[in-house]
Design an enzyme around this catalytic site. Sequence first.
Site, PDB file in Angstrom:
ATOM      1  N   GLU A  78       0.824  -1.208   0.000  1.00 29.32           N
ATOM      2  CA  GLU A  78       0.000   0.000   0.000  1.00 29.32           C
ATOM      3  C   GLU A  78       0.861   1.263   0.000  1.00 29.32           C
ATOM      4  O   GLU A  78       0.536   2.244  -0.668  1.00 29.32           O
ATOM      5  CB  GLU A  78      -0.967   0.005   1.184  1.00 29.32           C
ATOM      6  CG  GLU A  78      -2.115  -0.970   1.042  1.00 29.32           C
ATOM      7  CD  GLU A  78      -3.134  -0.573  -0.021  1.00 29.32           C
ATOM      8  OE1 GLU A  78      -3.133   0.591  -0.476  1.00 29.32           O
ATOM      9  OE2 GLU A  78      -3.950  -1.426  -0.389  1.00 29.32           O
ATOM     10  N   PRO A 100     -17.456   0.258  13.873  1.00 31.35           N
ATOM     11  CA  PRO A 100     -18.174  -0.048  12.632  1.00 31.35           C
ATOM     12  C   PRO A 100     -18.340   1.145  11.695  1.00 31.35           C
ATOM     13  O   PRO A 100     -18.444   0.960  10.491  1.00 31.35           O
ATOM     14  CB  PRO A 100     -19.539  -0.538  13.118  1.00 31.35           C
ATOM     15  CG  PRO A 100     -19.300  -1.011  14.500  1.00 31.35           C
ATOM     16  CD  PRO A 100     -18.199  -0.149  15.058  1.00 31.35           C
ATOM     17  N   GLU A 131      -2.820  13.877  -4.385  1.00 32.49           N
ATOM     18  CA  GLU A 131      -1.619  14.614  -4.002  1.00 32.49           C
ATOM     19  C   GLU A 131      -0.899  13.866  -2.884  1.00 32.49           C
ATOM     20  O   GLU A 131      -1.522  13.180  -2.081  1.00 32.49           O
ATOM     21  CB  GLU A 131      -2.058  16.001  -3.504  1.00 32.49           C
ATOM     22  CG  GLU A 131      -0.989  16.936  -3.075  1.00 32.49           C
ATOM     23  CD  GLU A 131      -1.544  18.271  -2.576  1.00 32.49           C
ATOM     24  OE1 GLU A 131      -0.714  19.113  -2.183  1.00 32.49           O
ATOM     25  OE2 GLU A 131      -2.771  18.490  -2.557  1.00 32.49           O
TER      26      GLU A 131
END
Length: 164
Positions: A78, A100, A131
């Site tokens: 990631e 949740p 950005e």
Amino acid sequence: MNILAFFTVAIQSTRNLWRYGQTVLGIIFRHPIPGTSIIPILPDGRIVLIRRRDNGRWALPGGMVDWGEDIPNAVRRELMEETGLELAKIKRLVGVYSAPDRDPRIHSICVVVEAEVQGEMEIQDTLEVLEIKAFHLNSLPPEQMSHDHSRQLEDYLQGLTTLA
């Protein structure tokens, strides 16, 4: 078989298939999805944030853990996908966030880590990221961040390890 009998069987089969589909969807979507957020620290001490394309807010890089992937590899992937930076070292666990409503899209459980990073910042995923910017601690964006990332960053800055 007459036409009425055919349609009766077809409708019953469709209902059974729908019930099966509902069961599968329930199993998938009634369980939280694991994800990660990264607090990337450059060698000069600045924190790297991304501006999300979907809501225009600043956020920590991160995302969902892929099938067959562990948290450290999800962090590495990631980080590279969203910032172009390489993971040098995961420094510490900042927290696990599981409310949740923490992510407006789905119920997800987010494992947040502090990470030493290196390399050049460059947007890799233009569909998600508008950005990338590195901030000194005294110049972090004052506005509310995406999801619950303001809380995650605040917990990090306070030196906390949070289970929420």
